[in-house]
Scaffold this motif. Structure first.
Motif, PDB file in Angstrom:
ATOM      1  N   SER A  17      45.458  37.626  47.392  1.00 27.60           N
ATOM      2  CA  SER A  17      45.732  38.646  46.379  1.00 27.60           C
ATOM      3  C   SER A  17      47.032  39.367  46.739  1.00 27.60           C
ATOM      4  O   SER A  17      47.552  39.240  47.849  1.00 27.60           O
ATOM      5  CB  SER A  17      44.574  39.627  46.264  1.00 27.60           C
ATOM      6  N   SER A  18      47.548  40.142  45.809  1.00 31.16           N
ATOM      7  CA  SER A  18      48.860  40.771  45.991  1.00 31.16           C
ATOM      8  C   SER A  18      48.811  41.893  47.024  1.00 31.16           C
ATOM      9  O   SER A  18      47.879  42.708  47.027  1.00 31.16           O
ATOM     10  CB  SER A  18      49.362  41.333  44.657  1.00 31.16           C
ATOM     11  N   TYR A  75      42.042  30.936  37.591  1.00 36.62           N
ATOM     12  CA  TYR A  75      41.636  31.795  38.702  1.00 36.62           C
ATOM     13  C   TYR A  75      42.107  31.288  40.061  1.00 36.62           C
ATOM     14  O   TYR A  75      41.850  31.915  41.078  1.00 36.62           O
ATOM     15  CB  TYR A  75      40.106  31.903  38.748  1.00 36.62           C
ATOM     16  N   ASP A  76      42.790  30.173  40.109  1.00 34.46           N
ATOM     17  CA  ASP A  76      43.125  29.483  41.352  1.00 34.46           C
ATOM     18  C   ASP A  76      44.460  29.983  41.902  1.00 34.46           C
ATOM     19  O   ASP A  76      45.484  29.954  41.213  1.00 34.46           O
ATOM     20  CB  ASP A  76      43.197  27.975  41.091  1.00 34.46           C
ATOM     21  N   SER A  77      44.461  30.414  43.168  1.00 34.14           N
ATOM     22  CA  SER A  77      45.702  30.867  43.800  1.00 34.14           C
ATOM     23  C   SER A  77      46.653  29.714  44.077  1.00 34.14           C
ATOM     24  O   SER A  77      47.837  29.926  44.337  1.00 34.14           O
ATOM     25  CB  SER A  77      45.382  31.570  45.121  1.00 34.14           C
ATOM     26  N   GLY A  78      46.123  28.496  44.061  1.00 39.50           N
ATOM     27  CA  GLY A  78      46.927  27.324  44.357  1.00 39.50           C
ATOM     28  C   GLY A  78      46.388  26.501  45.506  1.00 39.50           C
ATOM     29  O   GLY A  78      46.748  25.326  45.653  1.00 39.50           O
ATOM     30  N   GLY A 110      41.353  35.884  39.331  1.00 40.37           N
ATOM     31  CA  GLY A 110      40.083  35.383  39.843  1.00 40.37           C
ATOM     32  C   GLY A 110      39.269  36.462  40.525  1.00 40.37           C
ATOM     33  O   GLY A 110      38.042  36.544  40.344  1.00 40.37           O
ATOM     34  N   TYR A 111      39.922  37.307  41.311  1.00 40.37           N
ATOM     35  CA  TYR A 111      39.192  38.398  41.952  1.00 40.37           C
ATOM     36  C   TYR A 111      38.656  39.386  40.917  1.00 40.37           C
ATOM     37  O   TYR A 111      37.550  39.925  41.070  1.00 40.37           O
ATOM     38  CB  TYR A 111      40.074  39.105  42.978  1.00 40.37           C
ATOM     39  N   ARG A 112      39.414  39.584  39.864  1.00 41.53           N
ATOM     40  CA  ARG A 112      38.916  40.459  38.796  1.00 41.53           C
ATOM     41  C   ARG A 112      37.698  39.828  38.126  1.00 41.53           C
ATOM     42  O   ARG A 112      36.714  40.525  37.825  1.00 41.53           O
ATOM     43  CB  ARG A 112      40.031  40.704  37.777  1.00 41.53           C
ATOM     44  N   ALA A 113      37.733  38.520  37.909  1.00 40.72           N
ATOM     45  CA  ALA A 113      36.578  37.833  37.322  1.00 40.72           C
ATOM     46  C   ALA A 113      35.358  37.954  38.230  1.00 40.72           C
ATOM     47  O   ALA A 113      34.223  38.112  37.739  1.00 40.72           O
ATOM     48  CB  ALA A 113      36.914  36.368  37.066  1.00 40.72           C
ATOM     49  N   MET A 114      35.550  37.888  39.538  1.00 38.00           N
ATOM     50  CA  MET A 114      34.440  38.065  40.467  1.00 38.00           C
ATOM     51  C   MET A 114      33.823  39.455  40.309  1.00 38.00           C
ATOM     52  O   MET A 114      32.594  39.610  40.281  1.00 38.00           O
ATOM     53  CB  MET A 114      34.916  37.855  41.905  1.00 38.00           C
ATOM     54  N   ALA A 115      34.672  40.467  40.208  1.00 39.56           N
ATOM     55  CA  ALA A 115      34.165  41.833  40.055  1.00 39.56           C
ATOM     56  C   ALA A 115      33.383  41.983  38.752  1.00 39.56           C
ATOM     57  O   ALA A 115      32.346  42.661  38.710  1.00 39.56           O
ATOM     58  CB  ALA A 115      35.324  42.827  40.092  1.00 39.56           C
ATOM     59  N   TYR A 116      33.854  41.342  37.695  1.00 35.77           N
ATOM     60  CA  TYR A 116      33.180  41.458  36.398  1.00 35.77           C
ATOM     61  C   TYR A 116      31.934  40.582  36.313  1.00 35.77           C
ATOM     62  O   TYR A 116      31.158  40.699  35.358  1.00 35.77           O
ATOM     63  CB  TYR A 116      34.159  41.167  35.261  1.00 35.77           C
TER      64      TYR A 116
END
Length: 423
Positions: free
Chosen positions: A218-219, A391-394, A403-409
């Motif tokens: 993540s950033s 959602y893939d960082s690569g 992707g991390y936001r999707a995990m939280a939701y």
């Protein structure tokens, strides 16, 4: 102690009284809520250059973190869990963050322990400061600064902060500006927690896990880890919770590691049960138990040692121990399935079979109080064994910010406040 009495204590703090850590009326666990945490680790080379192995001498360290729940008073927790000598803090302050290494004028407070500005943390111990009257808002950033006059030896730290820490020569604990802090690092040192006295109910949530919780990829300085995103979501809905990130990159349920920390079953007591105001724990662990052995078999390196081939049954046994510990201490415990890993360095037919078996147990055993099915939430619509490309960082293992936001939701806020045993 009644709620009214506790609030009178908080008001006294704001009026200028400072309570010693020896006065239990101000330091009882019922008064405090942990609002930010980082799991301590042994000094190591880590994932990027850091200062843990060399430690500090006649230097000031300044670190900024974002609290998840606010309050009218705060205390700071420092850890010497993996130090080899007692750690003397020659001076320390806390303040609201301005920008970078700068703090807001008028907000700086000196930290004390038993009213002393110089204090020592024994080997293997954690120490909490006296309360300071510093009002913090939900999701506000706070800066902690301490001066290490004498050589510390190797430093207890948290390797993957995804946040900038600062260092300066000499004592700059009282500096408002950040000009002296010319050196930076991407790890946290000695800082293990921020607690508050405030209106937040005792509904704290610990997100416990590995790099998927720690926020890898993540950033930097953006607070995009999934626990950060969950705290933001709850605050936006008008029901803020303390959300504590006790993720540790590379961590395993069943295996201790010099680089990746004590195994989950060992550190759970400190990192979850030792936090004030916690009601619920979300467990997302196991991907490294099944993946590191596959990666190391192809490309062995000291960073991965040891790397046994861990069976699904052993991972499940570890999960059961975590559930038992949580339930014994009255916590609601939520299990998260492991997201897809196809295409990553962890993926083989062997590791995939273990991942699917572990996920099936998490979903269907009924041993967790609730389940968050990240496997299905994070999967590609065209291939359920792969991360959704969006959602893939690569690396096909770690999510990107979306992707991390999707995990939280994927977390239903209702399951965080239900009593144990509710479905």
């Amino acid at each position: 102690m009644s709620s009214a009495t506790r609030w009178l204590l908080a008001i006294s703090l704001l009026a200028g009284f400072v309570f010693s850590s020896a006065q239990p009326a101000a330091a009882t666990a019922r008064d405090w809520t942990a609002t930010w945490t980082a799991s301590p680790q042994r000094p190591s080379a880590g994932f990027a250059p850091n200062w843990s192995e060399q430690g500090f001498a006649h230097q000031t360290v300044r670190q900024t973190v974002r609290v998840s729940a606010g309050g009218v008073a705060a205390r700071i927790r420092l850890s010497n869990a993996y130090g080899t000598t007692p750690l003397t803090i020659a001076g320390a302050t806390v303040a609201r963050t301005s920008r970078g290494a700068a703090v807001r004028p008028g907000s700086l407070r000196h930290l004390t322990v038993s009213r002393a500005r110089t204090f020592t943390i024994p080997v293997g111990a954690e120490l909490a400061s006296d309360p300071v009257p510093l009002r913090l808002a939900t999701l506000e950033s706070v800066t902690v600064t301490f001066f290490l006059a004498a050589p510390t030896g190797p430093a207890t730290f948290h390797a993957q902060a995804l946040a900038t820490s600062y260092r300066a020569a000499g004592d700059h604990t009282a500096d408002i500006g950040g000009e002296a802090f010319t050196q930076t690092s991407q790890s946290w040192y000695y800082l293990s927690g921020v607690d508050v006295i405030g209106p937040a109910s005792r509904n704290g949530v610990v997100a416990f896990g590995d790099s998927l919780t720690d926020g890898a990829t993540s950033s930097t300085d953006a607070n995009n880890r999934y626990p950060d995103e969950l705290a933001e979501r709850l605050a936006a809905a008008g029901r803020p919770h303390a959300v504590l990130n006790q993720g540790m990159a590379g961590n395993r349920v069943t295996v201790d590691s010099a680089w990746f920390g004590d195994k989950a079953t060992s550190r759970f007591r400190r990192d979850v049960l030792g936090q004030a105001g916690v009601r619920t724990v979300i467990i997302l662990e196991g991907i490294n138990d099944l993946g590191i052995s596959e990666l190391a078999a192809a490309s062995p390196a000291p960073i991965f040692a040891p790397y046994p081939d861990v069976s699904t049954e052993k991972i499940i046994s570890g999960h059961r121990e975590l559930i038992r510990l949580a339930h014994t201490h009255g916590l609601r415990v939520i299990g998260a399935t492991l997201p897809p890993i196809k295409g990553s360095a962890y993926y083989t037919a062997h590791s995939e079979a273990k991942r699917e078996a572990l996920n099936a147990w998490i979903r269907t055993s009924g041993e967790y109080d609730a389940v968050i099915d990240l496997d299905r939430v994070m999967a590609s619509p065209s291939d359920g064994d792969r991360l959704n490309p969006a959602y893939d960082s690569g690396d096909h293992l770690h999510p990107n910010n979306a992707g991390y936001r999707a995990m939280a939701y994927a977390v239903d806020p209702a399951v965080l406040v239900q009593p144990r045993g509710a479905v």
